[in-house]
Design a protein around this motif. Structure first.
Motif, PDB file in Angstrom:
ATOM      1  N   PHE A 230       0.851  -1.189   0.000  1.00  0.00           N
ATOM      2  CA  PHE A 230       0.000   0.000   0.000  1.00  0.00           C
ATOM      3  C   PHE A 230       0.891   1.244   0.000  1.00  0.00           C
ATOM      4  O   PHE A 230       2.056   1.198   0.407  1.00  0.00           O
ATOM      5  N   LYS A 231       0.339   2.338  -0.459  1.00  0.00           N
ATOM      6  CA  LYS A 231       1.065   3.603  -0.420  1.00  0.00           C
ATOM      7  C   LYS A 231       1.265   4.030   1.023  1.00  0.00           C
ATOM      8  O   LYS A 231       0.463   3.723   1.907  1.00  0.00           O
ATOM      9  N   LYS A 232       2.345   4.745   1.249  1.00  0.00           N
ATOM     10  CA  LYS A 232       2.590   5.261   2.581  1.00  0.00           C
ATOM     11  C   LYS A 232       1.506   6.271   2.961  1.00  0.00           C
ATOM     12  O   LYS A 232       1.087   7.098   2.143  1.00  0.00           O
ATOM     13  N   ASN A 233       1.090   6.178   4.208  1.00  0.00           N
ATOM     14  CA  ASN A 233       0.064   7.080   4.745  1.00  0.00           C
ATOM     15  C   ASN A 233      -1.246   7.018   3.955  1.00  0.00           C
ATOM     16  O   ASN A 233      -1.962   8.013   3.809  1.00  0.00           O
ATOM     17  N   ALA A 234      -1.532   5.845   3.393  1.00  0.00           N
ATOM     18  CA  ALA A 234      -2.777   5.690   2.621  1.00  0.00           C
ATOM     19  C   ALA A 234      -3.965   5.615   3.582  1.00  0.00           C
ATOM     20  O   ALA A 234      -3.908   4.953   4.626  1.00  0.00           O
ATOM     21  N   ASN A 235      -5.056   6.280   3.218  1.00  0.00           N
ATOM     22  CA  ASN A 235      -6.268   6.197   4.037  1.00  0.00           C
ATOM     23  C   ASN A 235      -7.063   4.950   3.667  1.00  0.00           C
ATOM     24  O   ASN A 235      -6.675   4.180   2.787  1.00  0.00           O
TER      25      ASN A 235
ATOM     26  N   ASP B  10      -8.100   4.736  -0.096  1.00  0.00           N
ATOM     27  CA  ASP B  10      -6.977   4.391  -0.984  1.00  0.00           C
ATOM     28  C   ASP B  10      -6.603   2.915  -0.854  1.00  0.00           C
ATOM     29  O   ASP B  10      -6.299   2.240  -1.842  1.00  0.00           O
ATOM     30  N   SER B  11      -6.630   2.413   0.379  1.00  0.00           N
ATOM     31  CA  SER B  11      -6.318   1.003   0.595  1.00  0.00           C
ATOM     32  C   SER B  11      -7.337   0.099  -0.078  1.00  0.00           C
ATOM     33  O   SER B  11      -6.990  -0.940  -0.670  1.00  0.00           O
TER      34      SER B  11
ATOM     35  N   LYS C  65      -9.080   0.830  -2.764  1.00  0.00           N
ATOM     36  CA  LYS C  65      -8.828   0.885  -4.211  1.00  0.00           C
ATOM     37  C   LYS C  65      -7.651  -0.022  -4.590  1.00  0.00           C
ATOM     38  O   LYS C  65      -7.667  -0.706  -5.611  1.00  0.00           O
ATOM     39  N   THR C  66      -6.613  -0.017  -3.740  1.00  0.00           N
ATOM     40  CA  THR C  66      -5.450  -0.875  -3.994  1.00  0.00           C
ATOM     41  C   THR C  66      -5.849  -2.342  -3.961  1.00  0.00           C
ATOM     42  O   THR C  66      -5.439  -3.130  -4.834  1.00  0.00           O
TER      43      THR C  66
END
Length: 411
Positions: free
Chosen positions: A104-109, A112-113, A115-116
């Protein structure tokens, strides 16, 4: 073994450099193909190992969901040992309930998680069929690990790097070889000009002596012809000196230069060879070094005489191609050149004569393209009918200055 080694060392790699290039290219393709094949074999084995690992993991999960026994060993040694294969478990409604090894992207909310996870799930659905855990009504989706994915593309990247390095090394080696050849050319021509200087000066002195001697009246024509040949030797010395240094490029009347060259050649070749000059205009100028360009015309005409075996016609056409170039076409009625040799005729050492050095056209190409910024090539040729060589010279000082600035011409 010794004879085979001698055969290998006796191969003329320069004359067969095209075949050598293709051989090296084919060997490179074979090596690259072998590397790709072997890597793909390893990839297939690793893929099968990962597939078995996922099935083992799924079986462990299903067993854990249907038993009340102590599952510490199964959890620690099977379920928790998956550090590389991305998996997502979804319930009957298709919602993710568990996942592992998803980046996951860093600091993802949370959005966003989500969607990933959806994106990863789509990729997994396209890559492999899910494993269905019937007792728990759960489906396990998975895809190849990053190690397996990287390993699949590694041989292609490796091959590309090798080819790039090989191309760069070849270019550097080729430039180094050309620079070395240029130094050899310059050194030889300077030394030749230096060695010719003393005997020519001596010959000039002897001719002056004969002019003032009693034998002058009886042998006037012979002495005059000798003088012309000595003048020619001086011109040859100037040509060698020009090649070994930086020749002067300046506007010259093209028709006049060619006419002077033909006038000199006529009494020195077979009387059965007719030579004609046709020109759009007798006032066409071209940027040239006169002694060197005369040398080019002489070399081509002498080759034409040899090709015609001392009997035939040489026609020189002077044309205004454009504002940039002036064209000289030299056509003979000789034996012609096979199409496959159109470029080879300019290679050093290429000659159809038993005693030929194969340097005349090489020298002509070097003079026209290296010193004049022009072009020379076989325009057309037909075996048994004749050949036309085309020379293209710059027609004005502006274009020549541009080539001089770029380092193509030197003066």
């Amino acid at each position: 073994m010794k004879n085979r080694f001698q055969d290998l060392t006796s191969i003329d790699f320069y004359q067969n450099k095209k075949q050598v290039k293709w051989l090296v290219f084919l060997v490179s393709i074979l090596i690259g193909s072998g590397s790709i094949w072997y890597t793909n074999l390893l990839v297939d084995e690793l893929r099968e190992r990962e597939r078995r690992q996922i099935h083992l993991l799924s079986s462990a999960l299903e067993y854990a969901a249907t038993t009340s026994e102590n599952l510490t060993f199964i959890n620690q040694e099977i379920i928790q040992q998956n550090y590389s294969i991305p998996i997502i478990m979804v319930d009957a409604s298709g919602e993710p309930i568990e996942f592992r090894n998803i980046k996951f992207k860093k600091n993802a909310n949370q959005a966003d998680s989500a969607k990933t996870l959806d994106r990863e799930l789509l990729e997994m659905q396209e890559e492999y069929e899910p494993i269905y855990l019937q007792e728990a009504d759960i489906r396990v989706f998975y895809r190849n690990s990053e190690l397996l994915t990287n390993l699949r593309y590694y041989p292609y990247i490796q091959l590309a790097v090798i080819l790039l390095f090989g191309a760069l090394a070849y270019a550097l080696f080729n430039q180094s070889k050309i620079a070395e050849q240029n130094r050899v050319w310059a050194g030889l021509t300077k030394e030749t000009a230096h060695q010719l200087g003393t005997p020519i000066a001596s010959l000039m002195a002897w001719i002056d002596y004969l002019r003032n001697s009693p034998v002058w009246e009886e042998n006037k024509e012979i002495i005059q012809e000798m003088d012309k040949d000595v003048v020619k030797l001086r011109m040859v010395t100037e040509r060698f000196s020009s090649i070994g240094s930086k020749p002067v490029i300046q506007p010259e009347n093209l028709y006049q230069v060619i006419e002077e060259t033909i006038t000199y050649l006529r009494p020195r070749i077979s009387t059965k060879v007719d030579m004609f000059i046709n020109s759009d205009s007798k006032d066409l100028d071209a940027m040239m070094n006169k002694p060197l360009f005369e040398w080019v015309v002489e070399n081509i005409c002498k080759n034409a005489v040899d090709a015609m075996k001392g009997k035939g016609t040489i026609t020189i056409d002077i044309l205004q191609d454009s504002d940039k170039y002036v064209i000289v076409d030299i056509t003979d009625t000789g034996k012609g050149i096979e199409k496959k040799n159109f470029r080879k005729v300019f290679n050093p050492g290429f000659s159809t004569r038993q005693r030929g050095w194969g340097l005349g056209l090489t020298l002509a190409k070097r003079i026209v393209e290296g010193y004049h910024g022009g072009k020379i090539f076989v325009k057309n040729s037909e075996v048994g009918k004749g050949t036309t060589f085309r020379i293209m010279l710059l027609g004005n000082l502006e274009d020549a200055s541009q080539f001089i600035t770029e380092g193509i011409l030197e003066y």
